[in-house]
Write an enzyme that holds these catalytic residues in place. Structure first.
Site, PDB file in Angstrom:
ATOM      1  N   SER A  28     -16.675  11.537  29.787  1.00  0.00           N
ATOM      2  CA  SER A  28     -16.880  11.035  28.430  1.00  0.00           C
ATOM      3  C   SER A  28     -15.713  10.286  27.809  1.00  0.00           C
ATOM      4  O   SER A  28     -15.844   9.759  26.713  1.00  0.00           O
ATOM      5  CB  SER A  28     -17.297  12.184  27.515  1.00  0.00           C
ATOM      6  OG  SER A  28     -18.572  12.646  27.855  1.00  0.00           O
ATOM      7  N   SER A  84     -19.573  10.519  26.012  1.00  0.00           N
ATOM      8  CA  SER A  84     -19.922  10.828  24.649  1.00  0.00           C
ATOM      9  C   SER A  84     -18.930  10.295  23.615  1.00  0.00           C
ATOM     10  O   SER A  84     -19.192  10.368  22.414  1.00  0.00           O
ATOM     11  CB  SER A  84     -20.022  12.358  24.485  1.00  0.00           C
ATOM     12  OG  SER A  84     -18.782  12.985  24.755  1.00  0.00           O
ATOM     13  N   LYS A  94     -12.420  11.817  17.347  1.00  0.00           N
ATOM     14  CA  LYS A  94     -13.797  12.135  17.720  1.00  0.00           C
ATOM     15  C   LYS A  94     -14.291  13.373  16.978  1.00  0.00           C
ATOM     16  O   LYS A  94     -13.532  14.306  16.731  1.00  0.00           O
ATOM     17  CB  LYS A  94     -13.867  12.359  19.236  1.00  0.00           C
ATOM     18  CG  LYS A  94     -15.273  12.556  19.795  1.00  0.00           C
ATOM     19  CD  LYS A  94     -15.217  12.794  21.300  1.00  0.00           C
ATOM     20  CE  LYS A  94     -16.590  13.043  21.895  1.00  0.00           C
ATOM     21  NZ  LYS A  94     -16.526  13.335  23.343  1.00  0.00           N
TER      22      LYS A  94
END
Length: 468
Positions: A177, A153, A79
């Site tokens: 997330s 996210s 990420k």
């Protein structure tokens, strides 16, 4: 063979490389080809490191067998909030431009375990909202339905794993997330206990709200990755107690008879779970009872985490926003949110962390009566894309509430919590439930989730459009 290998997960791909059925370089080339074929549609990746990944895979193939780690030859994605040497850690924004000088601790440990870093995945700016949409990197789509969001996210990581582009991808969870995109994309996603995984080179992620962990197809895959990355460093603000066993052992161990309480009552007021979500919880409760556990509906008597969560949320944003290379390139909504949080100064942040400990003490009283709490992960089905289009801070927060209503409390308290697949809706979208455990007790959640997976398999379920 190709489809079987693409969706074999971390354990399956590691076994194939170990057995000599495929080399690390061949496997990396196979997944790079899938990314090239499909990511133009999904927009899961922000950067693909083809040459670097192939060179790293070649080094893995040259490693003597007795020096190979548990993730040897397995491609993984990272990420955008985690440092990968030589690449910009964007945090989903155009405001950062300087390449990282070194790998983050999580990436370093993945490489030490033999993994091959294949690329970085999309996220909304600073992970502020649970929809993977940004002006800098565009919108990530859900592999199960291109009209729907993969959540956020860590939506880029979730979409990449669900579509079979990688077997595992690192995410982060500051209010759900990891769990939210896992729920939206039909994956397993465990938010670990605060302090379980190092946030180095940063001392914290959102002042303790945020933790780091993988999104995977199966429980075993998650356990394998966690065993490679877990552990603290001297610079970490938070540390977790050592687990009783390895996570991999826990995932392979039948749980004892547990006391499981279930509830569809949301923590956030004004949120109502959909009928399909309620059904997923009640059906899972019934299955757990069939598996021999004591299961009952309870009222968790949630404390209100709003003040602590909002304070740390604003403080985390301000920490990351003020560290950017060009503040003026932030999205207008982000700059508005920073202004709205000017009151979240160091004294407020210290108060919020202390307040979170008091909230945690109240929330954890439920575990005097039960061993595991079963709830929805999100209040509804995966939402359509475009949730952030044209929104300011207040409207974006309101749209986020059904997504975080069951998740955010456990970021304030630091408890482990996992999103577990629970079938599909009538329209073919993933459903999920959440399992919450005592602090430092990921092993119970892993054992129970693995038992559910055995009774109600999900890892072999794949989006039709992305089958090899």
């Amino acid at each position: 063979m190709t489809e079987d290998l693409v969706y074999a997960g971390v354990a399956g791909q590691a076994a194939a490389v170990r057995a000599g059925d495929i080399s690390a370089r061949e496997l990396t080339r196979l997944l790079l080809a899938r990314i090239e074929e499909h990511d133009g549609i999904l927009n899961a990746f922000t950067v693909t490191m083809a040459e670097e990944a192939l060179a790293e895979a070649a080094r893995r193939d040259a490693t003597p067998r007795d020096e190979r780690g548990p993730l040897h030859g397995v491609p993984v994605a990272i990420k955008e909030e985690n440092d990968v040497e030589g690449h910009v850690t964007t945090f989903g924004t155009a405001a950062n431009t300087r390449p990282a000088a070194a790998d983050s601790e999580v990436v370093r440990r993945l490489r030490a375990a033999g993994a091959v870093v294949i690329g970085k995945t999309n996220m909304p700016e600073f992970g502020l909202f649970p929809f993977t949409e940004s002006s800098a990197c565009g919108t990530t789509l859900n592999p199960w339905s291109l009209d729907h969001s993969p959540g956020g996210s860590s939506g880029g990581s979730a979409a990449a794993v669900a579509a079979g582009l990688v077997p595992a991808a690192i995410g982060g969870d500051g209010g759900g997330s990891i769990r939210i995109p896992a729920a939206c994309c039909g994956l397993f996603g465990l938010k670990p206990t605060r302090g379980r995984v190092s946030t180095a080179p940063h001392p914290h992620l959102w002042w303790g709200l945020g933790v780091i962990g993988p999104l995977t197809r199966s429980v075993l895959d998650s356990a394998l990755v966690y065993d490679a990355i877990r552990g603290s460093t001297a610079g970490d603000m938070f540390r977790a107690a050592e687990p009783a066993t390895s996570f991999t052992t826990a995932a392979a161990t039948e749980p004892r008879r547990l006391r499981i309480g279930w509830s569809t009552k949301p923590v956030a007021r004004g949120v109502k779970p959909s009928a399909e979500v309620v059904r997923a919880v009640t059906e899972t409760a019934a299955l757990l009872a069939e598996l021999g556990h004591h299961v009952e509906e309870i009222d968790p008597r949630y404390p209100d985490p709003t003040a602590a969560f909002v304070s740390q949320w604003f403080a985390g944003l301000r920490t990351e926003a003020f560290a950017t290379d060009d503040y003026g390139r932030l999205e207008r909504r982000t700059r508005e949110t920073v202004r709205l949080g000017t009151w979240a100064r160091p004294g407020v942040t210290r108060w919020a962390i202390a307040r979170g400990e008091k909230i945690g003490a109240k929330a954890n009283r439920v575990f005097e009566r039960i061993d595991v709490l079963l709830t929805p992960t999100i209040a509804g089905v995966p939402p359509r894309t475009g949730q952030l289009t044209g929104t300011g801070t207040i409207r974006a927060v309101l749209r986020a509430m059904p997504m975080i209503a069951y998740c955010a409390l456990w970021n304030v308290t630091g408890n482990p919590a996992a999103s577990v697949p629970a079938g599909l809706t009538g329209a073919g979208l993933p459903l999920a439930v959440q399992l919450v455990g005592r602090r430092d007790d990921e092993t119970t959640l892993l054992s129970l989730a693995a038992q559910l997976e055995s009774a109600r398999p999900w890892a072999g379920r794949t989006p039709a459009r992305f089958r090899a």
